[in-house]
Design a protein around this motif. Structure first.
Motif, PDB file in Angstrom:
ATOM      1  N   ALA A   1      -3.042  25.915  24.544  1.00  0.00           N
ATOM      2  CA  ALA A   1      -3.616  27.076  23.851  1.00  0.00           C
ATOM      3  C   ALA A   1      -4.530  26.635  22.720  1.00  0.00           C
ATOM      4  N   LEU A   2      -4.180  25.525  22.090  1.00  0.00           N
ATOM      5  CA  LEU A   2      -4.988  25.023  20.980  1.00  0.00           C
ATOM      6  C   LEU A   2      -6.414  24.748  21.411  1.00  0.00           C
ATOM      7  N   GLU A   3      -6.597  24.219  22.612  1.00  0.00           N
ATOM      8  CA  GLU A   3      -7.927  23.871  23.097  1.00  0.00           C
ATOM      9  C   GLU A   3      -8.605  25.016  23.841  1.00  0.00           C
ATOM     10  N   GLN A   4      -7.831  25.849  24.557  1.00  0.00           N
ATOM     11  CA  GLN A   4      -8.432  26.859  25.419  1.00  0.00           C
ATOM     12  C   GLN A   4      -8.482  28.251  24.792  1.00  0.00           C
ATOM     13  N   ASP A   5      -7.432  28.649  24.096  1.00  0.00           N
ATOM     14  CA  ASP A   5      -7.362  30.006  23.551  1.00  0.00           C
ATOM     15  C   ASP A   5      -7.634  30.062  22.062  1.00  0.00           C
ATOM     16  N   GLY A   6      -7.726  28.906  21.411  1.00  0.00           N
ATOM     17  CA  GLY A   6      -8.014  28.887  19.987  1.00  0.00           C
ATOM     18  C   GLY A   6      -6.774  28.608  19.166  1.00  0.00           C
ATOM     19  N   PRO A   7      -6.939  27.952  18.028  1.00  0.00           N
ATOM     20  CA  PRO A   7      -5.794  27.593  17.188  1.00  0.00           C
ATOM     21  C   PRO A   7      -4.937  28.777  16.741  1.00  0.00           C
ATOM     22  N   PRO A   8      -5.504  29.953  16.403  1.00  0.00           N
ATOM     23  CA  PRO A   8      -4.612  31.052  15.995  1.00  0.00           C
ATOM     24  C   PRO A   8      -3.573  31.407  17.054  1.00  0.00           C
ATOM     25  N   MET A   9      -3.950  31.364  18.324  1.00  0.00           N
ATOM     26  CA  MET A   9      -2.977  31.638  19.376  1.00  0.00           C
ATOM     27  C   MET A   9      -1.897  30.562  19.418  1.00  0.00           C
TER      28      MET A   9
END
Length: 934
Positions: free
Chosen positions: A409-417
């Protein structure tokens, strides 16, 4: 509510008309509601509208979405009109309760009732009685609605003809009953020629035509990011930096949303976008009246804003228990709540997502999250997250899956997710150690993103659970950060990490505390000793960054070797690119830092993360300045300031504005703006060494202005001070030039000897090149020592500022030896090099030196033959680049047009300038325009 002026108080019309103004000195308290922010252009337009109406009639439609401040501006106009002697008649539509009766002109009744109920004047008696019969007594109109419109126009015309100009102010025109809307639009179209001003405030029309079509409009758009931040500072001064950034993003310039959206300290479970009663009433007033299927569609769209329409329809149908149907979408579109954007469903305003689901109970939210989890791919990050939001109680299996996918999720959906996944995993684990681990990981990740309030909240939560000794130290440090505060840490008492998990805690502890330790020799030494005890992680970007922070001079070689070892690894995360870039810059290698920062910028742009660009652009600008490129440095700072303002990064904005002004002073040789105490305090949160940068830059600006002798004491002091030495090492060449002008070459050489002896064999080659060029500047005419072109050819090719300074030193030496031809060639190339770097003041002085030696203004020596055309000297690619540069485009702009890097463009121009005999871009345009000028 949202404009910057203070309104005059409503008062009876005086006998003598006063000067018309909507702008009076600001003197109200921030919470009084009397201060309007960001509406100066609209206020000026309304002031002119009132003048026009009083003189000969005018009409305006104040048009804008809900919450943009139409009512506040209309009230400002009413107050100003009353203060200048105009009579005011007003009414307003209502959006609460049932729709207005289409047969009852209640809006008109409220508008004209002061006339009907007031003293009877012979001039309006007949019209007054006829209108009263229709509006007050319910009698029949003799000619239907058209008769009513004419009758109201005649009545209002009679009122305005009494010698007192009239303002008709209507708020929420679109929420009035239909007869009132039609009559008021009729009056507005016929206001011209009468001392009457008609101001109708309305939301945008949802149909191509309306009764207001064709009337002059005064549109109200969103506030700019800067004005939005100003409004928050005035009305919500207690917000922290993270809350300001979040509100700026969620409100998107809507004043009502800026004031009404709550600043959450904790995300609710189940998750729902934020809103308030007042905001929901303004942005989504008719949602409860929509069909059930439509409400469910809006609910899942608000909870899953990235979803495709078929997915949302399927989830909504799953809640309703019916088949998916596009019919559920039409009522939401007709109400103006959503817009179909290809396969996506987009809310009309970001805050509308929270407004449409405001008041939904937890059971309904869990059902919506469960429906979304059921229709999304089971293994996807979003499906797992929605499933976790629908869960109640402990679920260790689901918690483990959330923890496992947070890296993806950190790389694909963004750090807030990723932070949300770890936070929710901490909720679902039953064991204290698991909860503490996930909460601490989420806190560390939030801190790395600049979400300091979230990091503090999660760190305090982690401290309530069972943590390792290093984990406890890390959580304690995170709980102490925020609002510019740095945690106090003593590395001498830190335990030695054992195992991969404790090493990870140690590296995060180092990352969090290094900036607060730097500058304290004892604690910095203890930190470096602790880092030396982590040999297995010697190439970790966090370790390299902390080492460069603690001792950027003596550890420069180690840091740069580590950066070189990992910078080309495939798949390097963008956060590591940023750390490596800053570490390389602190260690004295701006070309490597620039390359890494540009890679980070490309990654952020590729993944549409413009809010994370400001710190990257700041480091780019500093690297350009360190290379001597004032032009591209200033451009990077300007772009940083614009983005930082747009996304609410006040500390980055302050630093960028100060450094942009510094770059300008270095270009022109002007005075450096010192900055206020508030600006400097904010800028230090962004660039820790900003004070040293400004001090060194101020001295260098004196050198650029030709006052080198005056800069000598400051540069010598900055280089001798251990606190400013890392920054001053970038100014070794100006230091040498200042020493020569002050007849202090011996002192300068002794200082260089001492610094080189201190660095010894650990001195990186990129730093050694600066020492070599500084010595070349200080060399006397009898010194036969070879200049360092060959020994440092690679470093000079990557540092155009050093190369230009070396050419200048050589040219001046050759001129003093009376080797005129060779001196002119070197000086001409030096002038071209400095011109390309944006050093306009220095290039002009070198050009003056050339002219004093007999060089012609256009660059050729007396007696040299001139080519038939300057264009014949260039290749097609060189000619194209030269033409664009002559039009004033920057290297970056030219590169974007031609698909080349700014450095490649600079290399082309570096060859073009001496070939054409010019030293500035302005001369390029002139030379290429005249085919007979060489």
């Amino acid at each position: 509510m949202n404009a910057r002026t203070r309104l005059s108080s409503l008062a009876p019309a005086p006998e003598r008309r006063r000067a018309l103004t909507l702008v009076t000195p600001v003197g109200g308290t921030p919470g009084s509601g009397s201060v309007l922010v960001g509406r100066d252009p609209e206020l000026r337009a309304l002031r002119e509208f009132l003048r026009e109406g009083a003189a000969g009639g005018a009409a305006r439609v104040l048009c804008g979405p809900a919450g943009t401040g139409k009512s506040a501006l209309l009230e400002a106009t009413v107050q100003a009109a009353a203060a200048t002697g105009m009579r005011v008649l007003r009414c307003a539509g209502t959006r609460d309760g049932d729709p207005p009766d289409p047969s009852d002109p209640s809006g008109l009744r409220r508008l004209v009732w002061p006339v009907l109920a007031g003293p009877r004047r012979p001039s309006i008696a007949g019209r007054s009685d006829a209108v009263r019969q229709v509006l007050a007594d319910g009698g029949p109109g003799r000619g239907g609605r058209s008769w009513l419109s004419f009758a109201v126009l005649g009545l209002l015309e009679s009122v305005s003809d009494t010698g007192q100009p009239l303002l008709i102010a209507v708020d929420d025109w679109d929420a009035l009953d239909e007869p009132s809307r039609d009559a008021l639009a009729f009056v507005a179209r016929r206001a011209e020629g009468r001392p009457m001003a008609v101001l109708l405030a309305s939301r945008p029309h949802r149909t191509p035509t309306s009764p207001l079509t064709g009337l002059p409009e005064l549109p109200l758009g969103p506030l700019s990011p800067l004005r939005s931040a100003e409004l928050l500072a005035a009305r919500r001064p207690d917000l922290d930096a993270q809350a300001v950034r979040e509100l700026l993003a969620d409100a998107a310039g809507n004043p009502l949303a800026l004031l009404e959206l709550p600043a959450r300290s904790e995300e609710p479970v189940p998750w729902t976008p934020a809103s308030s009663d007042r905001l929901a009433a303004a942005l989504a007033p008719g949602v409860p009246l929509l069909p059930r299927a439509t409400r469910h569609l809006l609910l899942v769209a608000a909870l899953h804003p990235a979803g495709d329409l078929p997915v949302l329809l399927a989830a909504a149908a799953r809640i309703t228990g019916a088949e998916p149907s596009f019919a559920a979408l039409e009522p939401a579109e007709q109400a103006g709540l959503v817009v179909s954007d290809g396969p996506r469903l987009r809310f009309g305003h970001p805050a509308a997502a929270g407004a449409v689901v405001h008041g939904t109970d937890r059971r309904g939210l869990r059902a919506a999250h469960a429906a979304l989890a059921a229709v999304l791919p089971p293994a996807s990050v979003r499906a797992l997250w929605h499933r976790s939001e629908a869960a109640e109680g402990y679920d260790p299996v689901l918690a483990a899956r959330l923890e496992a996918v947070h890296g993806h999720a950190l790389e694909q959906d963004g750090p807030p997710m990723a932070v949300r996944l770890l936070r929710r995993a901490a909720d679902l684990y039953p064991e204290s150690a698991d909860r503490g681990r996930c909460a601490l990981r989420a806190a560390r990740l939030a801190h790395g993103l600049g979400l300091e309030r979230t990091a503090r909240t999660l760190a305090r939560r982690a401290l309530r659970e069972r943590l390792s000794p290093l984990g406890t130290l890390c959580a304690t440090a995170l709980a102490e950060t925020g609002d510019g505060r740095r945690p106090v840490a003593d590395p001498s008492v830190w335990p030695v990490p054992t195992g991969a998990a404790e090493q990870e805690d140690a590296l995060e502890l180092v990352r969090i505390t290094a900036a607060g330790i730097a500058g304290d020799d004892q604690r910095s030494g203890a930190l470096l000793a602790f880092l030396d005890g982590l040999p297995d992680r010697s190439a970790d970007p966090r370790l390299l960054h902390a080492m460069a922070t603690a001792d950027p001079v003596r550890r420069a070689a180690t840091v740069l070797a580590g950066v070189a070892a990992v910078r080309c690894l495939p798949g390097l995360p963008v956060r590591d690119l940023e750390r490596l870039g800053e570490a390389a810059l602190m260690a004295g290698d701006p070309p490597t830092a620039l390359d890494l920062c540009r890679r980070a910028e490309r990654d952020h742009r590729l993944h549409d993360r413009p809010d994370r660009l400001p710190p990257v652009l700041l480091r780019q600008g500093l690297a350009h300045l360190a290379l001597g490129d004032r032009g591209q440095g200033g451009d990077a700072f300007r772009r940083c300031a614009e983005l930082a303002e747009a996304y609410g990064h006040a500390h980055h904005t302050a630093a960028a504005r100060l450094l942009e002004d510094l770059a300008g002073a270095l270009r022109t040789g002007g005075a450096v703006r010192p900055g206020s105490a508030h600006e400097l305090a904010a800028a230090r949160r962004s660039v820790r060494s900003v004070d040293a940068v400004l001090a060194v830059g101020t001295a260098c600006a004196l050198v650029e202005a030709g006052e080198s002798a005056a800069a000598w004491p400051a540069l010598a002091s900055l280089l001798a001070d251990p606190r400013t030495r890392p920054t001053a090492l970038f100014a070794l060449v100006p230091f040498a030039e200042a020493a020569g002008a002050a007849n202090a070459s011996g002192e300068a050489l002794a200082a260089l000897d001492g610094l080189e002896a201190e660095l010894g064999s650990r001195c990186p080659r990129v730093v050694a090149a600066r020492f070599a060029v500084a010595r070349a500047v200080l060399a006397d005419d009898e010194d036969t020592q070879a200049l360092p072109e060959r020994a440092f050819a690679e470093e000079l090719s990557r540092s155009p500022g050093l190369a230009a300074a070396l050419l200048l030193a050589r040219g001046r030496r050759l001129r003093r030896r009376r080797q005129v031809t060779e001196a002119r060639a070197a000086l001409r190339r030096a002038a071209a090099g400095f011109a390309l770097l944006g050093a306009a003041a220095r290039a002009a002085r070198i050009t003056a030196e050339l002219r004093a030696s007999g060089e012609r203004a256009e660059g050729g020596a007396p007696g040299t033959p001139r080519p038939d055309a300057a264009r014949d000297l260039l290749s097609p690619q060189e000619l194209r680049i030269a033409e664009l540069a002559g039009q004033g485009l920057s290297n970056r702009d030219i590169g974007e047009r031609l698909g080349l890097s700014p450095r490649t463009i600079g290399a082309y121009l570096y060859r073009v300038f001496p070939r054409l005999g010019v030293t500035s871009r302005a001369q390029l345009a002139e030379v290429l325009r005249d085919p007979h000028t060489a």
